[in-house]
Design an enzyme around this catalytic site. Sequence first.
Site, mmCIF file in Angstrom:
data_model
loop_
_atom_site.group_PDB
_atom_site.id
_atom_site.type_symbol
_atom_site.label_atom_id
_atom_site.label_comp_id
_atom_site.label_asym_id
_atom_site.label_seq_id
_atom_site.Cartn_x
_atom_site.Cartn_y
_atom_site.Cartn_z
ATOM 1 N N ASN A 7 -0.150 -7.770 5.994
ATOM 2 C CA ASN A 7 -1.403 -8.041 5.748
ATOM 3 C C ASN A 7 -1.765 -9.684 5.860
ATOM 4 O O ASN A 7 -0.920 -10.241 5.463
ATOM 5 C CB ASN A 7 -1.641 -7.655 4.165
ATOM 6 C CG ASN A 7 -3.173 -7.938 3.863
ATOM 7 O OD1 ASN A 7 -3.718 -9.276 4.085
ATOM 8 N ND2 ASN A 7 -3.913 -7.149 2.959
ATOM 9 N N ASP A 9 -4.346 -11.428 5.533
ATOM 10 C CA ASP A 9 -5.687 -12.221 5.061
ATOM 11 C C ASP A 9 -5.522 -13.449 4.741
ATOM 12 O O ASP A 9 -6.414 -14.447 4.896
ATOM 13 C CB ASP A 9 -6.105 -11.474 3.560
ATOM 14 C CG ASP A 9 -6.583 -10.157 3.994
ATOM 15 O OD1 ASP A 9 -6.953 -9.574 4.947
ATOM 16 O OD2 ASP A 9 -6.371 -9.053 2.887
ATOM 17 N N HIS A 10 -4.471 -13.783 4.220
ATOM 18 C CA HIS A 10 -4.139 -15.256 3.770
ATOM 19 C C HIS A 10 -3.990 -16.516 4.783
ATOM 20 O O HIS A 10 -4.063 -17.713 4.440
ATOM 21 C CB HIS A 10 -3.100 -15.285 2.446
ATOM 22 C CG HIS A 10 -3.727 -14.599 1.453
ATOM 23 N ND1 HIS A 10 -4.849 -14.745 0.538
ATOM 24 C CD2 HIS A 10 -3.242 -13.412 0.838
ATOM 25 C CE1 HIS A 10 -5.062 -14.032 -0.405
ATOM 26 N NE2 HIS A 10 -4.166 -12.921 -0.139
ATOM 27 N N HIS A 43 -8.445 -7.307 4.957
ATOM 28 C CA HIS A 43 -9.163 -6.689 3.942
ATOM 29 C C HIS A 43 -10.429 -7.522 4.112
ATOM 30 O O HIS A 43 -10.573 -8.840 4.014
ATOM 31 C CB HIS A 43 -8.688 -7.224 2.609
ATOM 32 C CG HIS A 43 -9.642 -6.723 1.500
ATOM 33 N ND1 HIS A 43 -9.362 -6.954 -0.029
ATOM 34 C CD2 HIS A 43 -10.786 -5.962 1.334
ATOM 35 C CE1 HIS A 43 -10.058 -6.268 -0.526
ATOM 36 N NE2 HIS A 43 -11.091 -5.794 0.244
ATOM 37 N N ARG A 45 -13.742 -8.586 2.796
ATOM 38 C CA ARG A 45 -14.208 -8.643 1.348
ATOM 39 C C ARG A 45 -15.793 -8.635 1.531
ATOM 40 O O ARG A 45 -16.159 -9.265 2.250
ATOM 41 C CB ARG A 45 -13.696 -9.480 0.619
ATOM 42 C CG ARG A 45 -12.417 -9.242 -0.032
ATOM 43 C CD ARG A 45 -11.904 -10.213 -0.926
ATOM 44 N NE ARG A 45 -10.771 -9.798 -1.744
ATOM 45 C CZ ARG A 45 -11.016 -9.328 -2.843
ATOM 46 N NH1 ARG A 45 -12.012 -9.073 -3.545
ATOM 47 N NH2 ARG A 45 -9.835 -8.932 -3.622
ATOM 48 N N ARG A 49 -14.308 -13.955 1.786
ATOM 49 C CA ARG A 49 -13.744 -15.206 1.333
ATOM 50 C C ARG A 49 -12.491 -15.650 2.320
ATOM 51 O O ARG A 49 -12.276 -16.719 2.413
ATOM 52 C CB ARG A 49 -13.127 -14.975 0.039
ATOM 53 C CG ARG A 49 -12.107 -14.135 -0.198
ATOM 54 C CD ARG A 49 -11.613 -14.096 -1.565
ATOM 55 N NE ARG A 49 -12.555 -13.548 -2.547
ATOM 56 C CZ ARG A 49 -11.929 -13.054 -3.658
ATOM 57 N NH1 ARG A 49 -10.655 -13.021 -4.186
ATOM 58 N NH2 ARG A 49 -12.804 -12.636 -4.526
ATOM 59 N N GLU A 70 -8.919 -2.782 5.428
ATOM 60 C CA GLU A 70 -8.963 -2.411 3.754
ATOM 61 C C GLU A 70 -10.154 -2.769 3.412
ATOM 62 O O GLU A 70 -10.928 -3.886 3.900
ATOM 63 C CB GLU A 70 -7.712 -3.453 3.119
ATOM 64 C CG GLU A 70 -7.556 -3.150 1.835
ATOM 65 C CD GLU A 70 -6.695 -4.160 1.110
ATOM 66 O OE1 GLU A 70 -5.842 -4.459 1.916
ATOM 67 O OE2 GLU A 70 -6.802 -4.540 0.176
ATOM 68 N N THR A 101 -7.001 -7.834 -5.347
ATOM 69 C CA THR A 101 -7.144 -6.544 -5.828
ATOM 70 C C THR A 101 -6.767 -6.257 -7.105
ATOM 71 O O THR A 101 -5.227 -6.227 -7.255
ATOM 72 C CB THR A 101 -6.694 -5.388 -4.680
ATOM 73 O OG1 THR A 101 -7.002 -5.790 -3.387
ATOM 74 C CG2 THR A 101 -7.404 -4.101 -5.110
ATOM 75 N N GLU A 151 -1.960 4.974 -0.935
ATOM 76 C CA GLU A 151 -0.737 3.900 -1.207
ATOM 77 C C GLU A 151 -0.913 3.521 -2.702
ATOM 78 O O GLU A 151 -1.759 3.566 -3.355
ATOM 79 C CB GLU A 151 -1.788 2.667 -0.582
ATOM 80 C CG GLU A 151 -0.867 1.271 -0.489
ATOM 81 C CD GLU A 151 -1.420 0.244 -0.289
ATOM 82 O OE1 GLU A 151 -2.398 0.457 0.852
ATOM 83 O OE2 GLU A 151 -0.841 -0.912 -0.369
ATOM 84 N N HIS A 191 1.589 -4.333 -3.030
ATOM 85 C CA HIS A 191 0.919 -5.117 -3.954
ATOM 86 C C HIS A 191 2.004 -5.913 -4.479
ATOM 87 O O HIS A 191 2.659 -5.153 -5.337
ATOM 88 C CB HIS A 191 -0.112 -4.652 -4.652
ATOM 89 C CG HIS A 191 -1.082 -5.623 -5.153
ATOM 90 N ND1 HIS A 191 -0.819 -6.732 -5.998
ATOM 91 C CD2 HIS A 191 -2.453 -5.747 -4.523
ATOM 92 C CE1 HIS A 191 -1.981 -7.422 -5.889
ATOM 93 N NE2 HIS A 191 -2.992 -6.750 -5.008
ATOM 94 N N GLY A 213 1.538 -8.597 1.987
ATOM 95 C CA GLY A 213 0.609 -9.875 2.748
ATOM 96 C C GLY A 213 1.247 -11.112 2.090
ATOM 97 O O GLY A 213 1.876 -12.010 2.719
HETATM 98 N N1 PXP Z 1 -2.209 -3.255 -0.374
HETATM 99 C C1 PXP Z 1 -3.495 -3.478 -0.737
HETATM 100 C C2 PXP Z 1 -4.375 -2.142 -0.907
HETATM 101 C C3 PXP Z 1 -3.784 -4.763 -1.289
HETATM 102 O O1 PXP Z 1 -5.410 -5.015 -1.633
HETATM 103 C C4 PXP Z 1 -3.320 -5.706 -0.921
HETATM 104 C C5 PXP Z 1 -3.640 -6.999 -1.243
HETATM 105 O O2 PXP Z 1 -4.681 -7.363 -0.301
HETATM 106 C C6 PXP Z 1 -1.907 -5.457 -0.444
HETATM 107 C C7 PXP Z 1 -1.346 -4.182 -0.153
HETATM 108 C C8 PXP Z 1 -0.960 -6.714 -0.365
HETATM 109 O O3 PXP Z 1 -0.685 -7.267 -1.621
HETATM 110 P P1 PXP Z 1 -0.068 -8.685 -1.311
HETATM 111 O O4 PXP Z 1 -0.681 -9.538 -0.564
HETATM 112 O O5 PXP Z 1 0.307 -8.777 -2.920
HETATM 113 O O6 PXP Z 1 1.448 -8.442 -0.741
#
Ligand code: PXP
Length: 257
Positions: A7, A9-10, A43, A45, A49, A70, A101, A151, A191, A213
């Site tokens: 992931n 996103d960050h 993701h 959003r 963000r 996502e 999330t 998931e 997660h 992520g």
């Molecule tokens: N799976 C889902 C559905 C999520 O919402 C996230 C966070 O965006 C992740 C996995 C990944 O989580 P993390 O960033 O804590 O690894």
Amino acid sequence: MPKLCVNIDHVATVRQARRIKEPDPVFAALLAELAGAAGITCHLREDRRHIQDEDVVRLKAMVKTRLNLEMAVTEEMLKIAEDISPHMVMFVPENRQEVTTEGGLDIKRNLKRVKAATERMKAAGLKVSHFIDPEIVQIDAARECGANVIELHTGAYAEALTENDRLQELQRLEAGVLHASLNDQRINAGHGLNLRNVGPIAAIQGISELHIGHSIVSHSVLVGFERATREMLDAIIRGELLGARYTPAQVLTLFSP
Ligand code: PXP
């Protein structure tokens, strides 16, 4: 062995801190693929963000493995998914105030709405994943909705403060995986997973993909994106190999500090 979906996103979170063009989450996605990731997740959003609409379009054009989108179950997001056509949509709950999330989707309570959205996405040719807590009622509800994959939320396991709580959460996940496997459901998990806690999860038989992520992006700031992805893959392989010989609970004790 569970596959790794990264992931990104960050990477976009860092970029949005300055609202400029770098770092580019698309570059990170390509480096993760080079390092062996089986898929890329972003993701989009409601509050935009981190990931922006244009990122999703560029990711779809550039990602060579699989792009997972996502998203919340809203009309806006369903339409975007139909337009962009990612490999898979991952339904998650979304709350404006949260930093990430928080819980899984309450499919049981929103069965009609989630089922309709799942059917709509499948009719558009997309695979559908439901992000849920490892609870039997939610696993069964996802099946009733026709989700291609569930998931399981590993956040409670990742955030457990004591060894005992961690073991309990691990066993809850194991029971969820067993229940879903017996019903022929495909299972992903994610997660809060990091290099220290991923081993026991990778040791559970029957998980297809791990979605990770934040810990990869944070580690990449120090060691680079390819290396951070490779180190996570190595940790998953170690956990999975240990899982062939030990139970996940035994693997947990091996990883205890
Ligand atoms: N799976 C889902 C559905 C999520 O919402 C996230 C966070 O965006 C992740 C996995 C990944 O989580 P993390 O960033 O804590 O690894």
